[in-house]
Design a protein around this motif. Structure first.
Motif, PDB file in Angstrom:
ATOM      1  N   ALA A 244       0.838  -1.211   0.000  1.00 54.20           N
ATOM      2  CA  ALA A 244       0.000   0.000   0.000  1.00 54.20           C
ATOM      3  C   ALA A 244       0.871   1.259   0.000  1.00 54.20           C
ATOM      4  CB  ALA A 244      -0.921  -0.008   1.216  1.00 54.20           C
ATOM      5  N   LEU A 245       1.981   1.214   0.726  1.00 53.90           N
ATOM      6  CA  LEU A 245       2.860   2.395   0.783  1.00 53.90           C
ATOM      7  C   LEU A 245       3.577   2.616  -0.551  1.00 53.90           C
ATOM      8  CD1 LEU A 245       4.375   1.960   4.361  1.00 53.90           C
ATOM      9  CD2 LEU A 245       2.740   3.686   3.604  1.00 53.90           C
ATOM     10  N   LEU A 246       3.961   1.519  -1.201  1.00 48.23           N
ATOM     11  CA  LEU A 246       4.627   1.654  -2.496  1.00 48.23           C
ATOM     12  C   LEU A 246       3.640   2.193  -3.543  1.00 48.23           C
ATOM     13  CD1 LEU A 246       6.977   0.279  -1.119  1.00 48.23           C
ATOM     14  CD2 LEU A 246       7.161  -1.301  -3.032  1.00 48.23           C
ATOM     15  N   GLU A 247       2.408   1.704  -3.467  1.00 47.57           N
ATOM     16  CA  GLU A 247       1.395   2.176  -4.417  1.00 47.57           C
ATOM     17  C   GLU A 247       1.075   3.652  -4.176  1.00 47.57           C
ATOM     18  OE1 GLU A 247      -1.557  -0.878  -3.920  1.00 47.57           O
ATOM     19  OE2 GLU A 247      -0.804  -1.976  -5.672  1.00 47.57           O
ATOM     20  N   LYS A 248       1.064   4.024  -2.923  1.00 52.67           N
ATOM     21  CA  LYS A 248       0.804   5.429  -2.575  1.00 52.67           C
ATOM     22  C   LYS A 248       1.905   6.330  -3.161  1.00 52.67           C
ATOM     23  CE  LYS A 248       0.134   8.066   1.630  1.00 52.67           C
ATOM     24  NZ  LYS A 248       0.369   7.955   3.079  1.00 52.67           N
ATOM     25  N   ALA A 249       3.117   5.780  -3.231  1.00 50.85           N
ATOM     26  CA  ALA A 249       4.239   6.550  -3.789  1.00 50.85           C
ATOM     27  C   ALA A 249       4.239   6.522  -5.328  1.00 50.85           C
ATOM     28  CB  ALA A 249       5.552   6.002  -3.254  1.00 50.85           C
ATOM     29  N   GLY A 250       3.277   5.780  -5.919  1.00 50.40           N
ATOM     30  CA  GLY A 250       3.152   5.783  -7.381  1.00 50.40           C
ATOM     31  C   GLY A 250       3.803   4.616  -8.085  1.00 50.40           C
ATOM     32  N   LEU A 251       4.264   3.603  -7.324  1.00 49.65           N
ATOM     33  CA  LEU A 251       4.855   2.424  -7.967  1.00 49.65           C
ATOM     34  C   LEU A 251       3.747   1.410  -8.278  1.00 49.65           C
ATOM     35  CD1 LEU A 251       7.239   3.731  -6.158  1.00 49.65           C
ATOM     36  CD2 LEU A 251       8.320   1.503  -6.352  1.00 49.65           C
ATOM     37  N   ASN A 252       3.879   0.688  -9.387  1.00 54.16           N
ATOM     38  CA  ASN A 252       2.883  -0.308  -9.781  1.00 54.16           C
ATOM     39  C   ASN A 252       3.429  -1.717  -9.613  1.00 54.16           C
ATOM     40  OD1 ASN A 252       0.841   1.554 -10.912  1.00 54.16           O
ATOM     41  ND2 ASN A 252       2.530   2.053 -12.302  1.00 54.16           N
ATOM     42  N   GLU A 253       2.526  -2.648  -9.277  1.00 56.70           N
ATOM     43  CA  GLU A 253       2.951  -4.036  -9.081  1.00 56.70           C
ATOM     44  C   GLU A 253       3.163  -4.738 -10.416  1.00 56.70           C
ATOM     45  OE1 GLU A 253       0.536  -6.356  -6.437  1.00 56.70           O
ATOM     46  OE2 GLU A 253       1.785  -8.144  -6.723  1.00 56.70           O
ATOM     47  N   GLY A 254       4.269  -5.473 -10.534  1.00 57.84           N
ATOM     48  CA  GLY A 254       4.593  -6.188 -11.762  1.00 57.84           C
ATOM     49  C   GLY A 254       4.528  -7.696 -11.578  1.00 57.84           C
ATOM     50  N   ALA A 255       4.773  -8.397 -12.666  1.00 59.67           N
ATOM     51  CA  ALA A 255       4.806  -9.858 -12.655  1.00 59.67           C
ATOM     52  C   ALA A 255       5.753 -10.290 -13.764  1.00 59.67           C
ATOM     53  CB  ALA A 255       3.413 -10.414 -12.895  1.00 59.67           C
ATOM     54  N   ASN A 256       6.010 -11.599 -13.819  1.00 58.52           N
ATOM     55  CA  ASN A 256       6.922 -12.116 -14.852  1.00 58.52           C
ATOM     56  C   ASN A 256       6.520 -11.692 -16.262  1.00 58.52           C
ATOM     57  OD1 ASN A 256       9.130 -13.996 -13.915  1.00 58.52           O
ATOM     58  ND2 ASN A 256       7.436 -14.672 -12.646  1.00 58.52           N
ATOM     59  N   ASN A 257       5.196 -11.767 -16.520  1.00 61.75           N
ATOM     60  CA  ASN A 257       4.726 -11.459 -17.879  1.00 61.75           C
ATOM     61  C   ASN A 257       4.402  -9.979 -18.056  1.00 61.75           C
ATOM     62  OD1 ASN A 257       2.500 -11.337 -16.297  1.00 61.75           O
ATOM     63  ND2 ASN A 257       1.259 -12.799 -17.461  1.00 61.75           N
ATOM     64  N   LYS A 258       4.574  -9.195 -16.993  1.00 61.88           N
ATOM     65  CA  LYS A 258       4.266  -7.768 -17.074  1.00 61.88           C
ATOM     66  C   LYS A 258       5.146  -7.005 -16.077  1.00 61.88           C
ATOM     67  CE  LYS A 258       0.236  -4.749 -16.560  1.00 61.88           C
ATOM     68  NZ  LYS A 258       0.616  -4.152 -15.267  1.00 61.88           N
ATOM     69  N   PRO A 259       6.433  -6.862 -16.395  1.00 59.57           N
ATOM     70  CA  PRO A 259       7.348  -6.200 -15.460  1.00 59.57           C
ATOM     71  C   PRO A 259       6.879  -4.784 -15.136  1.00 59.57           C
ATOM     72  CG  PRO A 259       8.552  -7.195 -17.284  1.00 59.57           C
ATOM     73  CD  PRO A 259       7.092  -7.287 -17.630  1.00 59.57           C
ATOM     74  N   ALA A 260       7.058  -4.373 -13.885  1.00 59.54           N
ATOM     75  CA  ALA A 260       6.697  -3.010 -13.465  1.00 59.54           C
ATOM     76  C   ALA A 260       7.645  -2.573 -12.360  1.00 59.54           C
ATOM     77  CB  ALA A 260       5.236  -2.957 -13.034  1.00 59.54           C
ATOM     78  N   GLU A 261       7.151  -1.696 -11.453  1.00 60.15           N
ATOM     79  CA  GLU A 261       8.064  -1.075 -10.486  1.00 60.15           C
ATOM     80  C   GLU A 261       8.280  -1.865  -9.193  1.00 60.15           C
ATOM     81  OE1 GLU A 261       5.447   1.138 -11.629  1.00 60.15           O
ATOM     82  OE2 GLU A 261       6.635   2.191 -13.142  1.00 60.15           O
ATOM     83  N   PHE A 262       7.324  -2.771  -8.842  1.00 57.16           N
ATOM     84  CA  PHE A 262       7.596  -3.592  -7.648  1.00 57.16           C
ATOM     85  C   PHE A 262       6.926  -4.964  -7.772  1.00 57.16           C
ATOM     86  CE2 PHE A 262       3.509  -1.851  -6.268  1.00 57.16           C
ATOM     87  CZ  PHE A 262       2.952  -2.853  -5.484  1.00 57.16           C
ATOM     88  N   VAL A 263       7.430  -5.909  -6.993  1.00 59.33           N
ATOM     89  CA  VAL A 263       6.865  -7.270  -6.955  1.00 59.33           C
ATOM     90  C   VAL A 263       6.768  -7.746  -5.507  1.00 59.33           C
ATOM     91  CG1 VAL A 263       7.403  -8.179  -9.257  1.00 59.33           C
ATOM     92  CG2 VAL A 263       9.190  -8.140  -7.505  1.00 59.33           C
ATOM     93  N   VAL A 264       5.883  -8.715  -5.303  1.00 55.42           N
ATOM     94  CA  VAL A 264       5.513  -9.139  -3.953  1.00 55.42           C
ATOM     95  C   VAL A 264       5.492 -10.662  -3.881  1.00 55.42           C
ATOM     96  CG1 VAL A 264       3.552  -9.215  -2.368  1.00 55.42           C
ATOM     97  CG2 VAL A 264       4.021  -7.120  -3.621  1.00 55.42           C
ATOM     98  N   GLU A 265       5.972 -11.227  -2.754  1.00 48.96           N
ATOM     99  CA  GLU A 265       5.765 -12.663  -2.543  1.00 48.96           C
ATOM    100  C   GLU A 265       5.702 -12.975  -1.064  1.00 48.96           C
ATOM    101  OE1 GLU A 265       6.276 -15.266  -5.728  1.00 48.96           O
ATOM    102  OE2 GLU A 265       8.227 -15.656  -4.820  1.00 48.96           O
ATOM    103  N   ARG A 266       4.796 -13.830  -0.721  1.00 50.19           N
ATOM    104  CA  ARG A 266       4.618 -14.230   0.661  1.00 50.19           C
ATOM    105  C   ARG A 266       5.804 -15.073   1.136  1.00 50.19           C
ATOM    106  NH1 ARG A 266       0.504 -18.380   3.253  1.00 50.19           N
ATOM    107  NH2 ARG A 266       1.162 -17.826   5.303  1.00 50.19           N
ATOM    108  N   ALA A 267       6.254 -14.821   2.389  1.00 45.70           N
ATOM    109  CA  ALA A 267       7.243 -15.720   3.006  1.00 45.70           C
ATOM    110  C   ALA A 267       6.453 -16.905   3.543  1.00 45.70           C
ATOM    111  CB  ALA A 267       7.965 -15.021   4.148  1.00 45.70           C
ATOM    112  N   PHE A 268       6.776 -18.085   3.061  1.00 46.90           N
ATOM    113  CA  PHE A 268       5.953 -19.254   3.356  1.00 46.90           C
ATOM    114  C   PHE A 268       6.310 -19.851   4.704  1.00 46.90           C
ATOM    115  CE2 PHE A 268       4.424 -19.101  -0.882  1.00 46.90           C
ATOM    116  CZ  PHE A 268       5.486 -18.621  -1.619  1.00 46.90           C
ATOM    117  N   VAL A 269       5.328 -20.365   5.390  1.00 49.24           N
ATOM    118  CA  VAL A 269       5.577 -21.030   6.672  1.00 49.24           C
ATOM    119  C   VAL A 269       4.829 -22.357   6.719  1.00 49.24           C
ATOM    120  CG1 VAL A 269       5.965 -18.953   8.020  1.00 49.24           C
ATOM    121  CG2 VAL A 269       3.644 -19.808   7.756  1.00 49.24           C
ATOM    122  N   GLY A 270       5.173 -23.228   7.635  1.00 47.48           N
ATOM    123  CA  GLY A 270       4.410 -24.468   7.778  1.00 47.48           C
ATOM    124  C   GLY A 270       5.181 -25.494   8.549  1.00 47.48           C
TER     125      GLY A 270
END
Ligand code: A2P
Length: 270
Positions: A244-270
């Motif tokens: 939310a803070l990155l988006e507020k600063a104007g950065l957009n979320e990217g993906a492998n097929n659509k690179p952009a300004e930031f990416v996100v991944e959950r740290a997995f637990v179990g």
């Protein structure tokens, strides 16, 4: 079947299409965190920052969880940084592994925390909490990261000081590494904070961003979508709030097929 079988015992009973690898070393940091390294199959290829399914045979059945690969793509071994969940179906067993034990690994790595999912920029922030540092442990040891960015800022926030140890060791070793040290020395910045103990820097990364302290401490301007890139890895709540803070600063979320300004991944637990 014993959870902690040797590779030779497991080869015969392991599911088809799954690698059976051998643990080479284990290091425990706290009662909640440990790292292990294991053999890497010669045919296994991945991009630094990706995750893979890791497992053990439990009562004759394989049980897997997603783990970020913490070693870089060029490393001969594979490294993982894991939480220990006392009643965790996998980690309650995995935390007992010793050198020589077998670990199962599915063949297909995947993930969005890869350099290819970001458009070029000047500075990359890798925001991590807890075991969320793992994919960045891979990326800060990959020369591609330093070829793509002028500055690489790894932030790591944990509840307690002892939980920062893995990252501190990692950065120290990276800076003195004969292969990668030369790239990292000029570009890598390690920024740590702690939330539940006394420490020189206290606070969640979201508060440090929002209050501007992160940028003051680093001596850089606030987040700018023209030059700054971000990668985020932590708990679901941490991802949501940091995103939310990155988006507020104007950065957009990217993906492998659509690179952009930031990416996100959950740290997995179990
Ligand atoms: P806190 O101690 O204030 O909860 P965890 O082990 O629970 O994943 O937490 C790792 C670190 O992430 C802790 O320092 C924790 O701070 C912090 N954290 C937890 N939730 C958030 C959030 N929503 N945004 C930012 N940081 C968070």
């Amino acid at each position: 079947m014993n959870a902690l079988a040797k590779p030779a015992d497991l080869q015969a009973v392991a599911p088809a299409g799954v690698f059976v690898e051998e643990v080479k070393s284990v290091q425990h940091y706290t009662d909640r965190l440990f790292k292990f390294r294991m053999t890497r199959p010669s045919s296994f290829r991945f991009r630094s920052g990706e995750f893979v399914m890791i497992g053990l045979m439990l009562d004759g059945k394989p049980l897997y969880r997603a783990y970020s690969i913490a070693s870089p793509a060029w490393d001969e071994e594979l490294e993982f940084f894991s939480i220990k969940v006392p009643d965790g179906p996998l980690t309650s067993h995995l935390q007992k592994i010793q050198p020589g034990d077998a670990v199962l690994m599915k063949k297909k790595p995947t993930g969005t925390l890869v350099n290819d999912a970001l458009i070029p920029g000047k500075r990359v922030y890798m925001f991590s909490t807890g075991t969320g540092i793992a994919p960045f442990a891979s990326l800060i040891r990959d020369p591609d990261t330093y070829e793509k960015f002028d500055q690489v800022i790894l932030t790591h926030t944990c509840r307690e000081v002892a939980e920062l140890k893995y990252g501190e060791q990692l950065v120290e070793e990276t800076l003195s590494d004969p292969l990668i040290g030369e790239y990292a020395q000029d570009k890598l910045v390690h920024y740590t904070s702690v939330t539940r103990e006394d420490f020189p820097r206290i606070g969640r990364i979201t508060d440090l961003i929002e209050g501007g302290k992160l940028f003051e401490d680093l001596g850089v301007p606030p987040l700018d979508p023209a030059i700054d890139r971000g990668m985020i890895c932590g708990s679901m709540d941490m991802l949501r709030d940091t995103k939310a803070l990155l988006e507020k600063a104007g950065l957009n979320e990217g993906a492998n097929n659509k690179p952009a300004e930031f990416v996100v991944e959950r740290a997995f637990v179990g």
